[in-house]
Design a protein around this motif. Structure first.
Motif, PDB file in Angstrom:
ATOM      1  N   LYS A  66     -23.218 -29.510  -5.049  1.00 23.70           N
ATOM      2  CA  LYS A  66     -22.041 -29.372  -4.877  1.00 23.70           C
ATOM      3  C   LYS A  66     -21.302 -28.651  -3.642  1.00 23.70           C
ATOM      4  N   LEU A  67     -20.136 -28.794  -3.405  1.00 24.42           N
ATOM      5  CA  LEU A  67     -19.367 -28.149  -2.419  1.00 24.42           C
ATOM      6  C   LEU A  67     -18.220 -27.791  -3.111  1.00 24.42           C
ATOM      7  N   ALA A  68     -17.503 -26.751  -2.390  1.00 20.45           N
ATOM      8  CA  ALA A  68     -16.100 -26.217  -3.002  1.00 20.45           C
ATOM      9  C   ALA A  68     -15.244 -26.212  -1.785  1.00 20.45           C
ATOM     10  N   LEU A  69     -13.937 -26.572  -2.347  1.00 21.22           N
ATOM     11  CA  LEU A  69     -12.856 -26.715  -1.402  1.00 21.22           C
ATOM     12  C   LEU A  69     -11.771 -25.894  -1.790  1.00 21.22           C
ATOM     13  N   MET A  70     -11.457 -24.700  -0.931  1.00 23.37           N
ATOM     14  CA  MET A  70     -10.608 -23.785  -1.177  1.00 23.37           C
ATOM     15  C   MET A  70      -9.202 -23.654  -0.512  1.00 23.37           C
ATOM     16  N   MET A  71      -8.203 -23.832  -1.065  1.00 21.67           N
ATOM     17  CA  MET A  71      -6.845 -23.821  -0.543  1.00 21.67           C
ATOM     18  C   MET A  71      -6.356 -22.530  -0.505  1.00 21.67           C
ATOM     19  N   LEU A  72      -5.777 -22.079   0.446  1.00 20.05           N
ATOM     20  CA  LEU A  72      -5.438 -20.718   0.558  1.00 20.05           C
ATOM     21  C   LEU A  72      -3.970 -20.600   1.295  1.00 20.05           C
ATOM     22  N   ASP A  73      -2.960 -19.835   0.540  1.00 19.64           N
ATOM     23  CA  ASP A  73      -1.486 -19.804   1.167  1.00 19.64           C
ATOM     24  C   ASP A  73      -1.243 -18.193   0.862  1.00 19.64           C
ATOM     25  N   LEU A  74      -0.556 -17.600   1.983  1.00 23.36           N
ATOM     26  CA  LEU A  74      -0.183 -16.483   2.079  1.00 23.36           C
ATOM     27  C   LEU A  74       1.129 -16.113   1.246  1.00 23.36           C
TER      28      LEU A  74
ATOM     29  N   GLU B 260     -19.548 -20.872  -9.927  1.00 25.20           N
ATOM     30  CA  GLU B 260     -19.544 -19.468  -9.926  1.00 25.20           C
ATOM     31  C   GLU B 260     -19.536 -18.964  -8.367  1.00 25.20           C
ATOM     32  N   ASP B 261     -20.532 -19.591  -7.581  1.00 25.66           N
ATOM     33  CA  ASP B 261     -20.509 -19.211  -6.114  1.00 25.66           C
ATOM     34  C   ASP B 261     -19.267 -19.328  -5.384  1.00 25.66           C
ATOM     35  N   ALA B 262     -18.344 -20.342  -6.002  1.00 20.75           N
ATOM     36  CA  ALA B 262     -17.024 -20.265  -5.160  1.00 20.75           C
ATOM     37  C   ALA B 262     -16.172 -19.193  -5.770  1.00 20.75           C
ATOM     38  N   VAL B 263     -16.271 -19.098  -6.957  1.00 19.53           N
ATOM     39  CA  VAL B 263     -15.441 -17.963  -7.607  1.00 19.53           C
ATOM     40  C   VAL B 263     -15.693 -16.630  -7.035  1.00 19.53           C
TER      41      VAL B 263
END
Length: 493
Positions: free
Chosen positions: A350-358, A413-416
């Motif tokens: 698996k891989l995770a993609l995380m979108m972040l916004d301030l 859970e690794d991404a979390v």
């Protein structure tokens, strides 16, 4: 008659040998009382033999003199003899032809008369050394001036002449005209000097190495680049300037040139300077052949592409990184995301993609100005980078948006866990230009292949998950869920 008649005749001796007698006889028949003649005889056997031997020796001497005279006159080498004052006492025809004088003109001349002052001094030293050591000197080049004023070069050997008592009486020399050879050598020297000058003045590298890989010649361009004098470079092996990682590759190139006898052109080469600094070159290697066509070494030319390489790297960096934060931009992220999804598919990972916004970043720009806002973005980039693994990628999309790629994760859970670490890091204030700023961030997470197998869809799902956090109080994370996000999407619509 009164006339005495000489005569020679042979007599057989009692022992059987033949003796030669010479006699002088007179007829006495006019004397009635004597019936015959009177003769005085003498044994001349030994003297006759001596005469015969002498005549034979003289004949042999004449033949020998004629033989060696013929050799002297026909030989191409010049032969000369001088007295102790340097005056010519004998020359052969070849020496006359070389100097342009007749034998009569040369006889009695001093060697200084057909040499310039410096050459005459050199010649005098030669004669002096031969006289003192009584040993011949072989093969010395001497410049001479012909009768017509032209100059020539003779290669001479000089020995000492002695009389029967062993006393020195003069010098004998043999000369060979080497003018043509000297002219050819000078032409070669000038040609070599010409091309050596060209080689040393150009900015391109030129070098020669032997089959063992040892340097045997470098031009001035290499000397300038390396900072070492030629004598320190000659004899060093090419491995001295090659990193361990590249030495095997360079060896293969030389081996290919040796086996095929064909050049290899413009291959990239990392040159390690003595101070450890690396410069980049493009080299071309050619086989060096001997007269029989056998490869005896290598010649090479090269040019420094360090500036071009740095410019290319700089342009590539600009094309793939955010100039404000130094983080990868969307282009580099997409490249790494494609490789990560391919690897995850191949390894069933698996891989995770995380979108972040301030959150509320606009308020910082409006109240404190864009300079402080840019500083905050840099500080946030550093803090986020410090919370990630080495093979993770954080990218700034623009404005206050970031994306994090977590390749090769085992569980959702690794991404979390990473999201929690990031949120926790924002609990500490940021110091920007003497301003203490509190900030928070909203994070949306999408998992490959659970949430999408298409890259664009995966990014869209992570973006929707992030906006879900924004809509539900900010400062948190949310895993993409088809049910939640479908309802959220309908609410937005």
């Amino acid at each position: 008659k009164d006339t005495a008649i000489p005569n020679e005749f042979r007599v057989v001796h009692k022992d059987g040998s033949v003796r030669l007698f010479r006699g002088l006889g007179k007829n006495l028949l006019d004397n009635p009382s004597v019936a015959g003649f009177i003769m005085n005889i003498r044994d001349v056997t030994e003297s006759k033999q001596l005469e015969i031997q002498k005549e034979a020796a003289q004949k042999s001497l004449r033949e020998s003199e004629e033989k060696y005279r013929t050799i002297l006159e026909k030989m191409e080498e010049g032969l000369f003899e001088l007295d102790l004052k340097g005056n010519i006492t004998f020359v052969n025809d070849a020496e006359c032809r070389k100097l342009g004088y007749s034998r009569e003109e040369l006889t009695g001349m001093n060697y200084r008369q057909f040499q310039d002052e410096n050459t005459a001094k050199k010649t005098r030293q030669i004669f002096s050394e031969v006289y003192k050591k009584e040993e011949p000197i072989q093969l010395l080049d001497v410049e001479i001036i012909r009768k017509n004023g032209s100059k020539a070069f003779n290669e001479i050997s000089v020995s000492l002449l002695k009389d029967k008592q062993g006393k020195a009486t003069g010098f004998r020399g043999i000369s060979r005209d080497v003018t043509v050879r000297r002219q050819m050598e000078e032409m070669i020297r000038q040609s070599e000097e010409k091309y050596r000058t060209i080689i040393n003045e150009v900015d391109e590298w030129y070098f020669e190495i032997d089959l063992a890989g040892n340097v045997i010649f470098v031009n001035d361009a290499i000397v300038r680049s390396v900072g070492y004098p030629p004598e320190r470079l000659i004899g060093l092996n090419y491995k001295s300037f090659t990193s361990e990682e590249r030495s095997g590759e360079v060896f293969k190139i030389f081996r290919q040139v040796y086996e095929t006898r064909e050049p290899i052109k413009n291959f990239p080469y990392e040159f390690v300077l003595p101070d450890g600094k690396i410069t980049f070159f493009e080299l071309s290697v050619f086989p060096k052949l001997d007269d029989q066509g056998k490869v005896v070494g290598f010649r090479g030319v090269g040019h420094d592409v360090t500036e071009r390489k740095r410019t290319e790297e700089q342009l590539n960096y600009i094309a793939t990184h955010d100039l404000l934060t130094g983080l990868p931009n969307r282009m580099l992220l997409m490249d790494r995301l494609k490789m990560a999804t391919a690897q995850a598919k191949r390894n069933a990972q698996k891989l995770a993609l995380m979108m972040l916004d301030l959150d509320n970043f606009k308020n910082v720009n409006d109240s404190l100005g864009h300079m402080v806002g840019d500083k905050l973005l840099k500080e946030i980039s550093l803090r986020l980078t410090g919370r990630l693994r080495q093979n993770d990628t954080i990218c700034r999309l623009g404005g206050d948006e970031f994306i994090i790629l977590l390749p090769a994760i085992e569980r959702v859970e690794d991404a979390v866990e990473v999201a929690k670490i990031i949120l926790e890091s924002f609990e500490q204030s940021f110091i920007c230009n003497d301003h203490l700023i509190n900030s928070s961030i909203s994070i949306g997470i999408a998992i490959y292949p659970d949430d999408a197998q298409d890259i664009d869809v995966l990014m869209k799902n992570a973006d929707m998950a992030m906006y879900y956090v924004k809509a539900h109080g900010r400062n948190g994370y949310h895993l993409f869920s088809y049910t939640n996000n479908r309802q959220f999407s309908q609410t937005i619509q």
